[in-house]
Design a protein around this motif. Structure first.
Motif, PDB file in Angstrom:
ATOM      1  N   MET A 223      38.857  40.155  28.906  1.00  0.00           N
ATOM      2  CA  MET A 223      37.857  39.656  30.230  1.00  0.00           C
ATOM      3  C   MET A 223      38.756  40.280  31.324  1.00  0.00           C
ATOM      4  O   MET A 223      38.051  40.742  32.244  1.00  0.00           O
ATOM      5  N   SER A 224      39.853  40.438  31.428  1.00  0.00           N
ATOM      6  CA  SER A 224      40.641  40.854  32.592  1.00  0.00           C
ATOM      7  C   SER A 224      40.402  42.564  32.809  1.00  0.00           C
ATOM      8  O   SER A 224      40.044  43.324  33.752  1.00  0.00           O
ATOM      9  N   ILE A 225      40.456  43.051  31.565  1.00  0.00           N
ATOM     10  CA  ILE A 225      40.401  44.561  31.597  1.00  0.00           C
ATOM     11  C   ILE A 225      38.751  44.663  32.062  1.00  0.00           C
ATOM     12  O   ILE A 225      38.351  45.864  32.768  1.00  0.00           O
ATOM     13  N   VAL A 226      37.695  44.147  31.367  1.00  0.00           N
ATOM     14  CA  VAL A 226      36.367  44.245  31.896  1.00  0.00           C
ATOM     15  C   VAL A 226      36.320  43.925  33.304  1.00  0.00           C
ATOM     16  O   VAL A 226      35.674  44.813  34.029  1.00  0.00           O
ATOM     17  N   SER A 227      36.971  42.925  33.954  1.00  0.00           N
ATOM     18  CA  SER A 227      36.870  42.538  35.463  1.00  0.00           C
ATOM     19  C   SER A 227      37.361  43.743  35.873  1.00  0.00           C
ATOM     20  O   SER A 227      36.987  44.009  37.203  1.00  0.00           O
ATOM     21  N   SER A 228      38.671  44.410  35.784  1.00  0.00           N
ATOM     22  CA  SER A 228      39.278  45.308  36.521  1.00  0.00           C
ATOM     23  C   SER A 228      38.411  46.535  36.225  1.00  0.00           C
ATOM     24  O   SER A 228      38.331  47.451  37.481  1.00  0.00           O
ATOM     25  N   LEU A 229      37.685  46.837  35.308  1.00  0.00           N
ATOM     26  CA  LEU A 229      36.735  47.998  35.342  1.00  0.00           C
ATOM     27  C   LEU A 229      35.496  47.982  35.890  1.00  0.00           C
ATOM     28  O   LEU A 229      34.581  48.782  36.009  1.00  0.00           O
ATOM     29  N   TYR A 230      35.119  46.690  36.180  1.00  0.00           N
ATOM     30  CA  TYR A 230      33.672  46.484  36.829  1.00  0.00           C
ATOM     31  C   TYR A 230      33.105  47.283  37.861  1.00  0.00           C
ATOM     32  O   TYR A 230      31.882  47.679  37.580  1.00  0.00           O
ATOM     33  N   ASN A 231      33.859  47.260  38.944  1.00  0.00           N
ATOM     34  CA  ASN A 231      33.729  48.249  39.917  1.00  0.00           C
ATOM     35  C   ASN A 231      34.285  49.603  40.012  1.00  0.00           C
ATOM     36  O   ASN A 231      34.112  50.317  41.083  1.00  0.00           O
ATOM     37  N   ARG A 232      35.037  49.919  38.987  1.00  0.00           N
ATOM     38  CA  ARG A 232      35.692  50.871  38.848  1.00  0.00           C
ATOM     39  C   ARG A 232      34.796  52.469  39.113  1.00  0.00           C
ATOM     40  O   ARG A 232      35.123  53.267  39.662  1.00  0.00           O
TER      41      ARG A 232
END
Length: 144
Positions: free
Chosen positions: A119-128
């Motif tokens: 979930m943290s990885i997805v959150s960090s990539l969300y706006n990448r």
């Protein structure tokens, strides 16, 4: 599913950063496309500076866990290899990991840790992809 979502997001980040056109499209969509796997997308994203070393390391661990489950129908998070990989996941866990052993807020359960880190990885990539697009490569003419 978490690994598939991460793979999809890495592809979006790469497409946002790379040149527009057939050459980029073929990296992902052509027969034997070089960027058709999670591993290839992670390596390319890291090489281009689009993900951190910690994100890369954890994406590789998620990939290994996914593959272990894909190739072993009796696999679980109690499998020693999977358990160790899950315990090594770290994105977004620094504050919780600094808590004392036995603290109820620590996330030492391998399955729970896998869920939180993905979930943290997805959150960090969300706006990448949005930010990668701002740094998009441009066509250049190189001196002869």
């Amino acid at each position: 599913m978490a690994a598939s979502l991460i793979e999809e997001m890495l592809e979006e980040v790469l497409r946002a950063f790379l040149l527009e056109g057939a050459a980029t499209k073929n990296l992902f969509d052509a027969a034997n496309a070089p960027l058709s796997t999670l591993s290839a997308k992670a390596f390319a994203s890291r090489a281009l500076g689009l993900i951190s070393i910690e994100e890369f390391r954890d994406v590789e661990l998620v990939r290994k866990i996914r593959n272990e489950f894909a190739h072993n129908v009796l696999c679980s998070f109690e499998n020693p290899k999977v358990r160790d990989w899950a315990r090594a996941l770290s994105v977004g866990m620094s504050i919780l990991d600094s808590l004392d052993e036995g603290d109820e807020s620590r996330v030492d359960n391998p399955k729970a840790r896998f869920g939180m880190v993905t979930m943290s990885i997805v959150s960090s990539l969300y706006n990448r992809a949005h930010y990668a697009k701002k740094e998009k490569l441009r066509e250049r003419v190189w001196p002869a």
